[in-house]
Scaffold this active site. Structure first.
Site, short mmCIF file in Angstrom:
data_model
loop_
_atom_site.label_atom_id
_atom_site.label_comp_id
_atom_site.label_asym_id
_atom_site.label_seq_id
_atom_site.Cartn_x
_atom_site.Cartn_y
_atom_site.Cartn_z
N ARG A 1 0.82 -1.20 0.00
CA ARG A 1 0.00 0.00 0.00
C ARG A 1 0.86 1.25 0.00
NH1 ARG A 1 -5.15 -1.08 1.69
NH2 ARG A 1 -5.50 0.96 0.72
N HIS B 1 12.75 -2.97 -3.47
CA HIS B 1 12.02 -3.24 -4.71
C HIS B 1 12.84 -4.20 -5.56
CE1 HIS B 1 9.22 -2.61 -7.96
NE2 HIS B 1 10.25 -2.48 -8.76
#
Lengths: 223, 223
Positions: free
Chosen positions: B96, B114
């Site tokens: 989120r 990431h």
């Protein structure tokens, strides 16, 4: 495939990548010869480099991209490449788009090099953009050309660290050393008939299928 | 900085990165302890992992991004993090966006990881997107969070080869092994007070200023 292959180079600028290709052909590192160099800038270093090595050096006036005159100029370039029986077209700092006609005339046989790990930092300032972004790992990409800039199937990539002490010029230099190796290697694989394009993927015949090679930057110190 | 630091983890999924952080804290590799784990999914593996290690595990219902209820939920998360005296917030598979309030409550103290070499392949399918694009070098990025996804200042990046034999899952696995090392290293640098944000650049105190480390893939064979 002819052996050695005939290479046609497209350039705009000084041509250090072109020089590396010429040198590696002359040294027998690449099974090829540079058959013609075409530049859209009349006084460019790349034409000078070609003449020094007895390579035909052609200036092509290339009007504004997308115009009918640009299409015509690309047809003329295609004709010159064909006249010299070119097997592989190498863009070496050529700053212009190539036309669909020219692309279609050499399917799977036009290469380019870009000084960034594509798809990051496309465009004309790859290293500067990477430096400004603050990446820790930068690099370069050799790829087949397509109708867009910097988007064709990738042949080889090289990654280098970005040091805290780097300015744009030191990063440019670190990448440039690898550009010469990587571009010549990609050309030699082509000359050896070892490249196969499958969708967006380029398969290089004879590449290892296992490795633990990595580049981590800054280096991990954990025990 | 407190030593060991208190880490607050935000998670959505199974939490293998969270597990590596917990393990490295318990092993003394990270000078920290995970003080609380917050997940927006009630039955997520990350909450289960936390409980197994006696770490407070909090489910936070997080409504649709951008709504007033989402802002409220982020305020509640901020309160929980503060109640546990958190020094560093680690997003570990938290799917989120975090609110500007939450960002402002922990300036320069929220990290994310990431599984791609940013700015290439942002979003929720980093490895799959890289595989589909046909890159030869993929990787990961640990970075400070900012108001956008995947755009904050970069702490550490790791590059790995993409093999011709790779499918998405083998590429995911190759990157995952490095994720655990890289994320723990970034956290440990934070705990040691060695990270300094300067514009878009993260300076890591004590990093080498010279190296010839590179990753070239496929490997260059030229003599």
């Amino acid at each position: 495939m002819r052996n050695p292959i005939n290479i046609g180079a497209l350039a705009s600028g000084g041509g250090t990548n072109l020089q590396a290709i010429i040198d590696n052909c002359e040294a027998g590192v690449i099974d090829g010869r540079v058959a013609v160099v075409i530049s859209d800038r009349e006084g460019s270093g790349s034409l000078e480099r070609a003449r020094k090595h007895g390579i035909p050096a052609v200036h092509a006036h290339v009007p504004k991209t997308g115009t009918p005159e640009w299409v015509q100029a690309n047809r003329q370039i295609t004709r010159v490449l064909r006249d010299h029986e070119v097997d592989l077209v190498c863009m070496a700092g050529y700053m212009r788009k190539i036309s669909p006609d020219l692309l279609a005339a050499f399917p799977g046989a036009i290469m380019n090099i870009h000084p960034a790990l594509l798809p990051s930092f496309p465009g004309t300032h790859g290293q500067a953009d990477a430096h400004a972004y603050g990446v820790k790992v930068a690099g370069l990409t050799v790829h087949f050309a397509d109708a867009e800039f910097d988007q064709g199937p990738i042949i080889i990539q090289a990654a280098v660290p970005v040091l805290d002490t780097d300015e744009e010029d030191t990063l440019v230099a670190r990448i440039l050393g690898l550009e010469h190796q990587a571009y010549s290697q990609a050309i030699q694989w082509f000359a050896q008939g070892r490249l196969q394009i499958s969708g967006r993927r380029v398969i290089v015949d004879g590449v290892p299928t296992a490795t633990d090679a990595t580049l981590v930057w800054p280096p991990v110190e954990l025990g």
